[in-house]
Design a protein around this motif. Structure first.
Motif, short mmCIF file in Angstrom:
data_model
loop_
_atom_site.label_atom_id
_atom_site.label_comp_id
_atom_site.label_asym_id
_atom_site.label_seq_id
_atom_site.Cartn_x
_atom_site.Cartn_y
_atom_site.Cartn_z
N GLY A 1 -3.76 1.46 7.10
CA GLY A 1 -4.85 1.62 8.04
C GLY A 1 -4.92 3.00 8.67
N GLN A 2 -4.13 3.96 8.16
CA GLN A 2 -4.04 5.28 8.76
C GLN A 2 -4.64 6.38 7.88
N LYS A 3 -4.65 6.16 6.58
CA LYS A 3 -5.06 7.23 5.67
C LYS A 3 -5.83 6.64 4.50
N ARG A 4 -6.89 7.33 4.10
CA ARG A 4 -7.68 6.90 2.96
C ARG A 4 -7.66 7.97 1.89
N ASN A 5 -7.16 7.63 0.71
CA ASN A 5 -7.12 8.55 -0.42
C ASN A 5 -8.33 8.31 -1.32
N ASP B 1 0.78 -1.24 0.00
CA ASP B 1 0.00 0.00 0.00
C ASP B 1 0.82 1.29 0.00
N ARG C 1 -5.63 5.80 -5.98
CA ARG C 1 -4.18 5.55 -5.91
C ARG C 1 -3.42 6.68 -6.61
N THR D 1 -1.72 3.38 -2.47
CA THR D 1 -3.02 2.90 -2.89
C THR D 1 -4.10 3.73 -2.19
N GLU D 2 -5.36 3.31 -2.30
CA GLU D 2 -6.44 4.09 -1.71
C GLU D 2 -6.35 4.12 -0.19
N GLU D 3 -6.12 2.97 0.42
CA GLU D 3 -6.00 2.92 1.89
C GLU D 3 -4.57 2.56 2.24
N TYR E 1 1.51 10.07 9.05
CA TYR E 1 1.59 8.70 9.56
C TYR E 1 2.30 8.68 10.92
#
Length: 212
Positions: A98-102, A40, A105, A93-95, A67
């Motif tokens: 487990g800390q950040k969601r975009n 990721d 990608r 990638t998108e996630e 992060y």
């Protein structure tokens, strides 16, 4: 000081007349690869830069959103421990961890400036000592323009990608595992509504009572 095969993005972008369509296609293939392999975040470059915003002041929480120190690779941790200003470039990638969601990608570029906030003494592993500015360049928004600014060739990118995947497999997976276990242990302690010492005393009392 820098780490990785690749150089970072120029602090003062300049017009590049060379066609970078091959680099763009290679990066997209790299994104396909990491998604397929379940990776990721692949670090491509960690480079020391000049300060961009290090005046002591009150800051917005969004400026320090990054992060956790424990999930960063050694080269980036070293920059923080030494109080360096630095730039980090990574495929994401998108996630991420487990800390950040975009939204999707892309290539993540962050400039991190060390500064002195109006706060009591902070440990130098704290993100509150850094202003983090940047984001993710995606295929739909900005990646083609970013390719024009990068001093990379497709061949150099592929070498950097391979090295970054190796770093991920060697370090990041272990860090994520340790971080997850730590968070789960802390969650269990919180759910028991007692401190670690209190929990130990409870366990000792249970053993003593069982022996009676």
């Amino acid at each position: 000081m820098s780490s990785g095969i690749l150089k970072g993005k120029s602090e003062t972008p300049k017009l590049v007349e060379n066609d970078k369509s091959d680099l763009y296609k290679t990066i997209v293939k790299g994104l396909d690869r990491i998604e397929k392999e379940g990776v990721d975040r692949v670090i491509l470059s960690v480079t020391e830069i000049g300060p961009q915003d290090n005046v002591a002041r009150f800051i917005d929480a969004e400026e320090t959103n990054y992060y956790p120190f424990g999930l960063l690779l050694k080269d980036e941790q070293r920059m923080m421990l030494e109080g360096k200003h630095y730039q980090v470039i990574a495929l994401v990638t998108e996630e991420v961890m487990g800390q950040k969601r975009n939204k999707t990608r892309g290539v993540e570029v962050y400039n991190r400036t060390h500064f002195h906030p109006f706060l009591p003494y902070l440990d130098n592993t704290s993100n509150l000592e850094y202003i983090s500015k940047g984001g993710v360049y995606t295929e739909e928004n900005g990646l083609a323009n970013l390719c024009q600014e990068l001093d990379w060739t497709p061949e150099l990118f592929e070498k950097g990608l391979l090295q970054g995947i190796n770093w991920y497999n060697d370090q990041t997976r272990a860090l994520m595992k340790n971080h997850t276990e730590l968070q789960e242990n802390l969650k269990q302690i919180q759910e028991r509504d007692c401190s670690p010492i209190e929990q130990i005393l409870k366990e000792v009392r249970k053993v003593i009572q069982a022996k009676r």
